[in-house]
Enzyme design. Sequence first.
Site, PDB file in Angstrom:
ATOM      1  N   HIS A  18      -2.514  -3.034  -6.066  1.00 48.61           N
ATOM      2  CA  HIS A  18      -2.957  -2.700  -4.713  1.00 48.61           C
ATOM      3  C   HIS A  18      -4.473  -2.834  -4.607  1.00 48.61           C
ATOM      4  O   HIS A  18      -5.228  -2.006  -5.114  1.00 48.61           O
ATOM      5  CB  HIS A  18      -2.522  -1.276  -4.352  1.00 48.61           C
ATOM      6  CG  HIS A  18      -2.924  -0.875  -2.973  1.00 48.61           C
ATOM      7  ND1 HIS A  18      -3.297   0.406  -2.644  1.00 48.61           N
ATOM      8  CD2 HIS A  18      -3.033  -1.602  -1.824  1.00 48.61           C
ATOM      9  CE1 HIS A  18      -3.606   0.455  -1.368  1.00 48.61           C
ATOM     10  NE2 HIS A  18      -3.466  -0.747  -0.849  1.00 48.61           N
ATOM     11  N   GLU A  59      -5.439  -0.398  -7.557  1.00 48.22           N
ATOM     12  CA  GLU A  59      -4.453   0.542  -8.079  1.00 48.22           C
ATOM     13  C   GLU A  59      -3.367  -0.251  -8.816  1.00 48.22           C
ATOM     14  O   GLU A  59      -2.813  -1.196  -8.265  1.00 48.22           O
ATOM     15  CB  GLU A  59      -3.801   1.336  -6.949  1.00 48.22           C
ATOM     16  CG  GLU A  59      -4.698   2.383  -6.331  1.00 48.22           C
ATOM     17  CD  GLU A  59      -3.988   3.174  -5.243  1.00 48.22           C
ATOM     18  OE1 GLU A  59      -4.016   4.411  -5.301  1.00 48.22           O
ATOM     19  OE2 GLU A  59      -3.417   2.542  -4.324  1.00 48.22           O
ATOM     20  N   SER A 117       0.815  -1.212   0.000  1.00 43.30           N
ATOM     21  CA  SER A 117       0.000   0.000   0.000  1.00 43.30           C
ATOM     22  C   SER A 117       0.849   1.263   0.000  1.00 43.30           C
ATOM     23  O   SER A 117       0.312   2.356  -0.079  1.00 43.30           O
ATOM     24  CB  SER A 117      -0.931   0.004   1.225  1.00 43.30           C
ATOM     25  OG  SER A 117      -0.195  -0.234   2.406  1.00 43.30           O
ATOM     26  N   ASN A 127      -3.808   6.222  -0.756  1.00 41.37           N
ATOM     27  CA  ASN A 127      -3.238   6.438   0.573  1.00 41.37           C
ATOM     28  C   ASN A 127      -2.534   7.777   0.712  1.00 41.37           C
ATOM     29  O   ASN A 127      -2.448   8.316   1.821  1.00 41.37           O
ATOM     30  CB  ASN A 127      -2.297   5.294   0.937  1.00 41.37           C
ATOM     31  CG  ASN A 127      -3.062   4.076   1.432  1.00 41.37           C
ATOM     32  OD1 ASN A 127      -4.042   4.199   2.148  1.00 41.37           O
ATOM     33  ND2 ASN A 127      -2.630   2.897   1.016  1.00 41.37           N
TER      34      ASN A 127
END
Length: 289
Positions: free
Chosen positions: A143, A155, A122, A194
């Site tokens: 991800h 992702e 992540s 994130n």
Amino acid sequence: MSAGIGRVGVVGGGQMGAGIAEMCARAGLDTVVCEVDTVAARAARDRVAASLDRAVRRGRLEEATARDALARMVFTGSLDDLADRQLVVEAVIENPEAKTEVFAALDKIVEDPAAVLATNTSSLPIMRLGMATARADRVVGLHFFNPVPVLPLVEVVTSLHTSAGTTAAVEDFATRTLGKTIIRSKDRAGFVVNALLIPYLLSAVRMAESGFATAADIDTGMELGCAHPMGPLKLADLIGLDTVASISESLFDEFRQPLYAPPPLLQRMVEAGLLGRKAGRGFHTYDQG
């Protein structure tokens, strides 16, 4: 099924790895899940079986489909069982040394030079993991988001070495085989989601730490005032406070901006084992039963 990808391996059978493996098996893929030993492998199987059972009970999955998915899966304690895989997704602890070690081992074990080695990290640089192998052009970030069988996003993160063919293969795999929606990101700590989410969560931690508002009021404020499905501290508990801290540290190491720095309260809670939902207690308390 994605052209050329029929045999998938997943390294790590925790919450994320089990979810990724479940999705692959439900999509009809021959799926091998590798854990650190046979005991952990059995726990991973139980985790997937429980998830499939929940989906059946909630009417989201036919019982026969769930049974067939579990039958397509092999759970092992040996990386050597991934030798014939065409795609391997690493989903171990968010620790650079652990992940690098896995990629170095997979590079020697996975026999097909055209096989793709993907990471579910992540926040860690894809380039670092790719350079642990002799096939950096075949290394890519995939991800997924928790819970993997429910959340539709993946992702796709490419390093400077990731080839166009590798990118096309995993994008087709994620969209056509697994039915996910993809977004693309450059190889920067935190990627898209994130890099935006973690500063928000850390801001909520700092607010609670300062005594400005309680955890319950912070979460209620964002749920009822901003129509968020879950408040930031409940979300941090769901992600795992150790994971939030690890991503925060990766972001701060890369960008050196104060908004990414983990607050002292978060660090102390991780040291105390108050990791959130999985530990039964974080910013809120949970019924482990």
